[in-house]
Scaffold this motif. Structure first.
Motif, PDB file in Angstrom:
ATOM      1  N   SER A   1      14.961  -1.093  -3.891  1.00  0.00           N
ATOM      2  CA  SER A   1      14.954  -0.452  -2.579  1.00  0.00           C
ATOM      3  C   SER A   1      13.750   0.480  -2.440  1.00  0.00           C
ATOM      4  N   GLN A   2      13.535   1.331  -3.463  1.00  0.00           N
ATOM      5  CA  GLN A   2      12.379   2.238  -3.449  1.00  0.00           C
ATOM      6  C   GLN A   2      11.078   1.440  -3.464  1.00  0.00           C
ATOM      7  N   TYR A   3      11.055   0.372  -4.267  1.00  0.00           N
ATOM      8  CA  TYR A   3       9.845  -0.449  -4.393  1.00  0.00           C
ATOM      9  C   TYR A   3       9.435  -1.017  -3.030  1.00  0.00           C
ATOM     10  N   LEU A   4      10.366  -1.621  -2.323  1.00  0.00           N
ATOM     11  CA  LEU A   4      10.043  -2.258  -1.042  1.00  0.00           C
ATOM     12  C   LEU A   4       9.627  -1.224   0.008  1.00  0.00           C
ATOM     13  N   THR A   5      10.354  -0.105   0.041  1.00  0.00           N
ATOM     14  CA  THR A   5      10.038   0.949   1.015  1.00  0.00           C
ATOM     15  C   THR A   5       8.650   1.531   0.758  1.00  0.00           C
ATOM     16  N   GLN A   6       8.375   1.884  -0.497  1.00  0.00           N
ATOM     17  CA  GLN A   6       7.104   2.527  -0.822  1.00  0.00           C
ATOM     18  C   GLN A   6       5.940   1.542  -0.767  1.00  0.00           C
ATOM     19  N   LYS A   7       6.196   0.295  -1.046  1.00  0.00           N
ATOM     20  CA  LYS A   7       5.150  -0.722  -0.928  1.00  0.00           C
ATOM     21  C   LYS A   7       4.678  -0.823   0.520  1.00  0.00           C
ATOM     22  N   GLY A   8       5.635  -0.789   1.458  1.00  0.00           N
ATOM     23  CA  GLY A   8       5.281  -0.828   2.882  1.00  0.00           C
ATOM     24  C   GLY A   8       4.485   0.390   3.309  1.00  0.00           C
ATOM     25  N   ARG A   9       4.834   1.552   2.770  1.00  0.00           N
ATOM     26  CA  ARG A   9       4.119   2.791   3.131  1.00  0.00           C
ATOM     27  C   ARG A   9       2.686   2.778   2.587  1.00  0.00           C
ATOM     28  N   ILE A  10       2.530   2.307   1.356  1.00  0.00           N
ATOM     29  CA  ILE A  10       1.184   2.219   0.768  1.00  0.00           C
ATOM     30  C   ILE A  10       0.328   1.249   1.579  1.00  0.00           C
ATOM     31  N   ALA A  11       0.926   0.124   1.969  1.00  0.00           N
ATOM     32  CA  ALA A  11       0.193  -0.879   2.750  1.00  0.00           C
ATOM     33  C   ALA A  11      -0.257  -0.310   4.094  1.00  0.00           C
ATOM     34  N   LYS A  12       0.595   0.491   4.718  1.00  0.00           N
ATOM     35  CA  LYS A  12       0.226   1.082   6.015  1.00  0.00           C
ATOM     36  C   LYS A  12      -0.887   2.105   5.853  1.00  0.00           C
ATOM     37  N   PHE A  13      -0.827   2.899   4.786  1.00  0.00           N
ATOM     38  CA  PHE A  13      -1.887   3.876   4.526  1.00  0.00           C
ATOM     39  C   PHE A  13      -3.211   3.167   4.248  1.00  0.00           C
ATOM     40  N   LYS A  14      -3.163   2.073   3.482  1.00  0.00           N
ATOM     41  CA  LYS A  14      -4.375   1.300   3.170  1.00  0.00           C
ATOM     42  C   LYS A  14      -4.958   0.697   4.456  1.00  0.00           C
ATOM     43  N   ASN A  15      -4.086   0.194   5.315  1.00  0.00           N
ATOM     44  CA  ASN A  15      -4.543  -0.377   6.586  1.00  0.00           C
ATOM     45  C   ASN A  15      -5.196   0.691   7.460  1.00  0.00           C
ATOM     46  N   PHE A  16      -4.634   1.912   7.438  1.00  0.00           N
ATOM     47  CA  PHE A  16      -5.202   3.017   8.212  1.00  0.00           C
ATOM     48  C   PHE A  16      -6.580   3.411   7.677  1.00  0.00           C
ATOM     49  N   VAL A  17      -6.693   3.504   6.350  1.00  0.00           N
ATOM     50  CA  VAL A  17      -7.963   3.878   5.728  1.00  0.00           C
ATOM     51  C   VAL A  17      -9.020   2.798   5.963  1.00  0.00           C
ATOM     52  N   GLY A  18      -8.578   1.534   5.931  1.00  0.00           N
ATOM     53  CA  GLY A  18      -9.496   0.434   6.225  1.00  0.00           C
ATOM     54  C   GLY A  18     -10.312  -0.058   5.055  1.00  0.00           C
ATOM     55  N   LYS A  19      -9.868   0.253   3.832  1.00  0.00           N
ATOM     56  CA  LYS A  19     -10.570  -0.263   2.652  1.00  0.00           C
ATOM     57  C   LYS A  19      -9.618  -0.328   1.473  1.00  0.00           C
ATOM     58  N   ASP A  20      -9.966  -1.179   0.486  1.00  0.00           N
ATOM     59  CA  ASP A  20      -9.094  -1.416  -0.650  1.00  0.00           C
ATOM     60  C   ASP A  20      -9.238  -0.375  -1.755  1.00  0.00           C
ATOM     61  N   LYS A  21     -10.357   0.328  -1.777  1.00  0.00           N
ATOM     62  CA  LYS A  21     -10.570   1.366  -2.795  1.00  0.00           C
ATOM     63  C   LYS A  21     -10.688   2.724  -2.125  1.00  0.00           C
ATOM     64  N   LEU A  22      -9.941   3.678  -2.625  1.00  0.00           N
ATOM     65  CA  LEU A  22      -9.982   5.032  -2.076  1.00  0.00           C
ATOM     66  C   LEU A  22      -9.993   6.016  -3.239  1.00  0.00           C
ATOM     67  N   HIS A  23     -11.128   6.666  -3.463  1.00  0.00           N
ATOM     68  CA  HIS A  23     -11.220   7.645  -4.545  1.00  0.00           C
ATOM     69  C   HIS A  23     -10.458   8.910  -4.159  1.00  0.00           C
ATOM     70  N   PHE A  24      -9.929   9.597  -5.139  1.00  0.00           N
ATOM     71  CA  PHE A  24      -9.090  10.763  -4.872  1.00  0.00           C
ATOM     72  C   PHE A  24      -9.858  11.855  -4.137  1.00  0.00           C
ATOM     73  N   LYS A  25     -11.154  11.951  -4.372  1.00  0.00           N
ATOM     74  CA  LYS A  25     -11.955  12.944  -3.670  1.00  0.00           C
ATOM     75  C   LYS A  25     -12.006  12.674  -2.164  1.00  0.00           C
ATOM     76  N   GLU A  26     -11.789  11.420  -1.792  1.00  0.00           N
ATOM     77  CA  GLU A  26     -11.841  11.038  -0.381  1.00  0.00           C
ATOM     78  C   GLU A  26     -10.555  11.368   0.370  1.00  0.00           C
ATOM     79  N   ILE A  27      -9.510  11.712  -0.373  1.00  0.00           N
ATOM     80  CA  ILE A  27      -8.240  12.071   0.281  1.00  0.00           C
ATOM     81  C   ILE A  27      -8.312  13.541   0.667  1.00  0.00           C
TER      82      ILE A  27
END
Length: 403
Positions: free
Chosen positions: A121-147
């Motif tokens: 349950s946690q896996y599916l929910t959090q996977k969807g949230r990560i995917a939405k954040f990645k789609n918002f950022v618009g790239k597959d790699k995001l360095h921590f300094k960029e957050i």
């Protein structure tokens, strides 16, 4: 003399999973390199310093371990050949530098750990949230300094305004991003001085939710309902069993077995946090349960209710999917019942818990409510019950305006 060895650290996380690390010891000083992988202790082969074959991702994790070991040994060998001095921490930092993990890579590791722990349950929910954040950022790699604070504020605005989601949903996204960032800091993959959360930065405040429960009169309407279809009556009975046992969750109600009841008590292990619960069987609940105790014994260890008939209980993913499907069906039937009885509230399985809270109000000491709700912390109970405890504020209001 330097040694490089794979170890399973002794301190586990909140899910009782333990980190696999590469330990480098040189000149009596030790440093660690994180693999980013967490496993249950039962999957660790301490003699051979690798993951047991019984783990679903054993081959992949063991290949990763060998890669990390080779990199650390290569660094030490290079230093020996060139006769350069190198410390354990320098080897560790050198290997980490080669394999700098970005936010989404670490998020994938986090999701993989949830999957391995069968937290579907946690896996599916959090996977969807990560995917939405990645789609918002618009790239597959995001360095921590960029957050940055600016990025997170924009993302929060996107969730609230573009997606039209509730504030609590936006908070859930921020909690997940913070969790992965904290994991990166603890593993030496990100620096704390770039941390975007905390005082003067992004502060996560969980908004108060408006919990609505049924009144005593409305529960009585359910108890005495007439002219319902068989499917609707069964849905009401499941709801009432949840309510009679202080609002136990629908996933637990659906998995109740005849063998869970002995000597007038219900003894079961909660699905959410694995706590063992022992409750007296109220007379009203006993009357309802008798309607189902006389039925044929079911394949799944004599289940009280038949909704999960044919489900493979050893397949946690299949079980979760089936419970979600059944819950949706029960909620649709309860909505029809509410309409028929003219109950002007959204009737669902979850509202059984709120209804118990609403009716208990100020009648039961908060410590006893904590036991009934099976909360780990009393502060959780206080926060939950605050929506229903209105007597003190009502009396205070009356004392001021009734002059």
């Amino acid at each position: 003399m330097a040694t490089v060895q794979t170890v399973l650290r002794k301190k586990g996380n909140s899910q009782n999973l333990y980190p696999i690390t590469i330990r480098i010891t040189k000149d009596r000083k030790t440093s660690f390199i994180s693999t980013g992988q967490y496993i249950a202790q039962k999957f660790w082969d301490d003699q051979n310093k690798k993951v047991k074959k019984s783990h679903p991702n054993a081959s992949r994790i063991n290949r990763l371990i060998l890669k990390k070991l080779a990199e650390a040994n290569d660094k030490l060998l290079d230093a020996e050949i060139s006769e350069d001095f190198i410390s354990a921490s320098q080897v560790s930092e050198s290997v980490k530098g080669k394999n700098k993990i970005d936010f989404f890579s670490l998020a994938d590791l986090h999701l993989e750990n949830l999957k391995s722990a069968e937290k579907h349950s946690q896996y599916l929910t959090q996977k969807g949230r990560i995917a939405k954040f990645k789609n918002f950022v618009g790239k597959d790699k995001l360095h921590f300094k960029e957050i940055t604070i600016f990025l997170l504020k924009n993302f929060e605005g996107y969730i609230l305004n573009q997606e039209k989601r509730k504030p609590r949903t936006a908070v859930n996204y921020m909690i997940l991003i913070r969790k992965i960032y904290n994991l990166a800091i603890s593993e030496g993959l990100a620096e704390h001085n770039n941390y975007p959360f905390g005082k003067g930065k992004i502060q996560i405040r969980i908004p108060e939710s408006d919990k609505v429960g049924l009144s005593i009169e409305e529960v009585k309407m359910l108890e005495n309902a007439k002219d319902l279809t068989v499917a609707q009556q069964n849905a009401v009975n499941v709801w009432l069993i949840s309510f009679y046992f202080a609002g136990i969750r629908v996933s637990d109600v659906l998995q109740l077995k005849k063998s869970d009841f002995n000597d007038g008590r219900l003894l079961y292990r909660m699905n959410k946090n694995q706590k063992v619960v022992s409750l007296k069987v109220p007379e009203k609940a006993e009357t309802l349960l008798k309607l189902y105790n006389d039925g044929p014994s079911l394949a799944n260890n004599d289940l009280i209710f038949s909704y999960l008939r044919g489900t493979n209980f050893n397949d946690s993913k299949e079980l979760l999917t089936r419970i979600k499907t059944v819950t949706r069906t029960l909620n649709r039937r309860l909505e029809l019942v509410a309409k028929k009885l003219k109950i002007d509230k959204k009737l669902s399985m979850h509202i059984a818990r709120h209804s118990f809270g609403n009716i208990s109000g100020d009648k039961i000491p908060i410590q006893m409510l904590q036991k009934l709700y099976r909360h780990s912390s009393i502060t959780t109970t206080i926060a939950y019950q605050s929506s229903f405890m209105k007597k003190d504020t009502d009396d205070a209001l009356d004392r001021v305006i009734n002059f």
